[in-house]
Every structure is written in C-alpha cells, then in structure tokens.
Design a protein around this motif. Structure first.
Motif, PDB file in Angstrom:
ATOM      1  N   ASN A  34       0.785  -1.192  -0.026  1.00  0.00           N
ATOM      2  CA  ASN A  34      -0.083  -0.031  -0.208  1.00  0.00           C
ATOM      3  C   ASN A  34       0.942   1.285   0.019  1.00  0.00           C
ATOM      4  O   ASN A  34       0.468   2.236  -0.449  1.00  0.00           O
ATOM      5  N   LEU A  35       2.011   1.077   0.404  1.00  0.00           N
ATOM      6  CA  LEU A  35       3.015   2.355   0.515  1.00  0.00           C
ATOM      7  C   LEU A  35       3.225   2.535  -0.875  1.00  0.00           C
ATOM      8  O   LEU A  35       3.335   3.857  -0.995  1.00  0.00           O
ATOM      9  N   ALA A  39       2.330   6.297  -2.679  1.00  0.00           N
ATOM     10  CA  ALA A  39       3.547   7.181  -3.187  1.00  0.00           C
ATOM     11  C   ALA A  39       3.594   7.477  -4.660  1.00  0.00           C
ATOM     12  O   ALA A  39       3.581   8.657  -5.034  1.00  0.00           O
ATOM     13  N   GLY A  40       3.172   6.422  -5.365  1.00  0.00           N
ATOM     14  CA  GLY A  40       2.934   6.586  -6.699  1.00  0.00           C
ATOM     15  C   GLY A  40       1.700   7.580  -7.046  1.00  0.00           C
ATOM     16  O   GLY A  40       2.060   8.207  -7.902  1.00  0.00           O
ATOM     17  N   GLY A  45       0.049  13.430  -8.358  1.00  0.00           N
ATOM     18  CA  GLY A  45      -1.088  14.502  -8.039  1.00  0.00           C
ATOM     19  C   GLY A  45      -2.318  13.459  -7.799  1.00  0.00           C
ATOM     20  O   GLY A  45      -3.444  14.315  -7.918  1.00  0.00           O
ATOM     21  N   ASN A  46      -2.308  12.252  -7.776  1.00  0.00           N
ATOM     22  CA  ASN A  46      -3.772  11.735  -7.630  1.00  0.00           C
ATOM     23  C   ASN A  46      -4.268  11.663  -6.471  1.00  0.00           C
ATOM     24  O   ASN A  46      -3.527  12.091  -5.563  1.00  0.00           O
ATOM     25  N   ALA A  47      -5.439  11.316  -6.057  1.00  0.00           N
ATOM     26  CA  ALA A  47      -6.066  10.766  -4.670  1.00  0.00           C
ATOM     27  C   ALA A  47      -5.162   9.927  -3.923  1.00  0.00           C
ATOM     28  O   ALA A  47      -4.760   8.861  -5.080  1.00  0.00           O
ATOM     29  N   LEU A  48      -4.893   9.765  -2.797  1.00  0.00           N
ATOM     30  CA  LEU A  48      -3.919   8.695  -2.279  1.00  0.00           C
ATOM     31  C   LEU A  48      -4.463   7.267  -2.586  1.00  0.00           C
ATOM     32  O   LEU A  48      -3.331   6.592  -2.796  1.00  0.00           O
ATOM     33  N   VAL A 314       6.958  12.663   1.116  1.00  0.00           N
ATOM     34  CA  VAL A 314       6.633  12.626  -0.386  1.00  0.00           C
ATOM     35  C   VAL A 314       5.840  13.619  -0.841  1.00  0.00           C
ATOM     36  O   VAL A 314       6.045  14.471  -1.724  1.00  0.00           O
ATOM     37  N   ALA A 315       4.800  14.046  -0.051  1.00  0.00           N
ATOM     38  CA  ALA A 315       3.606  14.965  -0.509  1.00  0.00           C
ATOM     39  C   ALA A 315       4.325  16.452  -0.681  1.00  0.00           C
ATOM     40  O   ALA A 315       4.454  17.220  -1.590  1.00  0.00           O
ATOM     41  N   ARG A 316       5.336  16.804   0.124  1.00  0.00           N
ATOM     42  CA  ARG A 316       6.229  17.911   0.121  1.00  0.00           C
ATOM     43  C   ARG A 316       7.183  18.043  -0.969  1.00  0.00           C
ATOM     44  O   ARG A 316       7.261  19.207  -1.571  1.00  0.00           O
TER      45      ARG A 316
END
Length: 327
Positions: A34-35, A39-40, A45-48, A314-316
């Motif tokens: 799931n990680l 991350a992908g 910029g997709n929904a998590l 990752v988001a940053r």
C-alpha cells in the motif's frame, strides 16, 4: 486508454482496499504494497487511494493509446518505454503508441516482488462496495473481477492532461530499512493464543529464519521453519481475522493472512504483523527468508507514525516540483 499486451497472469487493478465490509464476509483486498501505491499516486497528484495496476509476474507489457503520465513504484523491474530504460520510483510521460515493458533486472536479481503502475487520475474502473480493488475469490471489483489478460483495455482518468514529470523519490525500502542479522524483518504483536504454545516454540519463532514457500499468494503466505507446537491440542470455532494475522495449522507451519484473506478462520492466532510493516511483507519474494521482531502496541503506533511521516515528506517533495503548495 491502456491496452494490456502481456499474457502473464496475476496482474490486477488494486487501490488501498475495501474497508467496512468485513461484517458481510467481504475481505479487504487492496494493494499488497500500500505504501508503493500511495507514493505513486502522490507523485502524480492523484488521490492517495486511486486505483493502479499491481504486477507480480514479469515480463508485463502495456501500450498507451493516448498521451499519459505514469509513475512506477514497488519492485525494481528493469522498465523500458519502447527501448528507453526508465528510473524506478519516478514520474514519466508516455506518448500515444508507446509500449511500456516491465521485466526482471539483468541477472534475474531484483529488489521487491511487485511493481505498481500508477497513471494520471488512476485506473478508471467502477467502484464496488466503496473500492476499485479486484476481489479474486468473489470475482468482483477491478476489471471484471479478474486478473488482467492480453487485449484488456483500461482507461486512465486524467490521460492527456498536463502533469509535471521527470522527478522521483527514494523508495521506502531504503528510507525505512528494517533487518535482523542481515535478514529482512517485520514486527509482530503476540496474539490471542500466543501463550498457548510451548515456550521453546515461542523462542524459536523470534530467533529463527522463516522461508516464504511457493504455496504463497495474495490470500496468505505459508512459511517453512521450526514447527510451532501448542502446549495442548486446540480446537477453536471460526472467528474474525484480518490481514497480518499469523495462524498456526496442525502441522505447526505458520500462515500469514494477506490482502485477499477470508474474513474468518479457526486456526490458533500466534501473532499479527503490524499494519506499518504489511508493505514490507507484500514485497517479500517467494522463496526468500525473513525474521520476526516482537513489538508492543505503542511501538506499533510509533511505526505507523513513521510511515505517515514518510508519506508527508513525499507530498512535500511533490509540491516543490509541481509548484502547488498545500492550503
């Protein structure tokens, strides 16, 4: 649109899983790592929890029938776009007509066992019980409730839309390593019937190496090692179980319930792999060996915080590259 060119079996559409349906006897399914999926999706910029393609068997080929940004995470898989080698854990751009090939690295050695192919906007298949994950046992969800096969065509929800590419990240296997005596490891909480096993068996479980046998799949990992012996024979009624639970059948060789596990079972519960380490287990190759580390509830929560902190990082990174700071 994405057309599957590979005849290799077992690739499926998965998201973060089907929650809230255990009371109806419906398992969670979802990505084994799931990680890697989360991350992908962040990279694009997709929904998590957008749906992606999980690929456990190589080679695997797809053709992009329109321009589409994509990210490859999970196992190293010697990816090529046409004949151009691609970096793993990176955002790439495909043009209409290009073919993406995932294969084994030269020499056959690889890190991890499952690649995750995320596309702009996610794989657009219908939701079933709140999830797009494939449930193979029930034959629903994903693409027609089954593994993908040659000729299948899937839609990327945001194919053709502009997306920043050409950047990536350090994979969690390097950023969050966990080993015991040089062997890959996961952390385990003792479960309900743990103390019903002989002390020598409990010690052997933590001290020994365990091989993931060829009888392992998305339903469960069957292990081979020193047999775990109960103090007295146990006969239990079927009861609720979840992914990560380690059950011990009569032969003493443990079975770890994985993402497609059924929601009930009657074997004694020896332990539970913590949620923060399930991605490590999902990337453990068949035939590899692993160790178990005894942990506590508080340590399990701390480990989950570390995973969330990595995803926040990752988001940053993505924000810096995309120039879209969070509000």
């Amino acid at each position: 649109m994405i057309e599957i060119l590979s005849s290799a079996a077992l690739a499926t559409v998965q998201d973060l899983g089907r929650t809230g349906s255990l009371r109806w006897g419906v398992g969670t399914s979802g990505a084994m790592d799931n990680l890697a999926l989360a991350a992908g999706n962040l990279l694009l910029g997709n929904a998590l929890g957008a749906a992606a393609i999980e690929v456990p068997v190589f080679p695997f080929k797809v053709r992009f029938d329109e321009d589409c940004a994509f990210a490859l995470t999970g196992a190293d898989c010697a990816a090529k776009l046409d004949e151009q080698p691609l970096l793993p854990w990176w955002v790439h751009q495909a043009r209409a007509g290009q073919v993406l090939t995932l294969g084994l690295p030269q020499g056959g050695a690889q890190r991890g066992s499952r690649a995750v192919l995320c596309v702009a906007g996610g794989i657009d298949v219908p939701e079933v019980l709140g999830s797009r994950s494939t449930q193979l046992r029930g034959a629903f969800g994903g693409h027609e409730g089954r593994a993908l096969r040659r000729g299948d065509v899937l839609r990327a929800a945001d194919a053709g839309n502009a997306c920043r590419t050409g950047f990536g990240l350090v994979p969690p296997a390097l950023a969050l390593p966990l080993e015991r005596d040089g062997v890959a490891a996961v952390r385990v909480l003792p479960a309900a019937e743990y103390l019903a096993f002989e002390p020598t068996s409990r010690e052997a479980f933590w001290a020994g190496e365990w091989k993931i046998t060829s009888q392992s799949d998305r339903y469960g990992y069957r292990l081979d090692g020193e047999a775990l012996r109960p103090i007295a024979p146990m006969e239990l009624r079927s009861h609720g179980i979840v992914p990560g639970v380690i059950q011990v059948p009569h032969n003493g060789q443990p079975i770890i319930q994985m993402r497609d596990a059924q929601p009930s079972g009657g074997y004694p519960k020896f332990g539970t792999v913590i949620e923060a380490d399930m991605w490590r287990l999902g990337q453990a190759p068949i035939g590899s060996r692993m160790r178990f580390i005894e942990t506590t509830w508080d340590e399990a929560l701390t480990a989950l915080d570390e995973v969330r902190a990595w995803l926040d990082k990752v988001a940053r990174v993505v924000e810096l590259h995309r120039g879209t700071p969070r509000v």
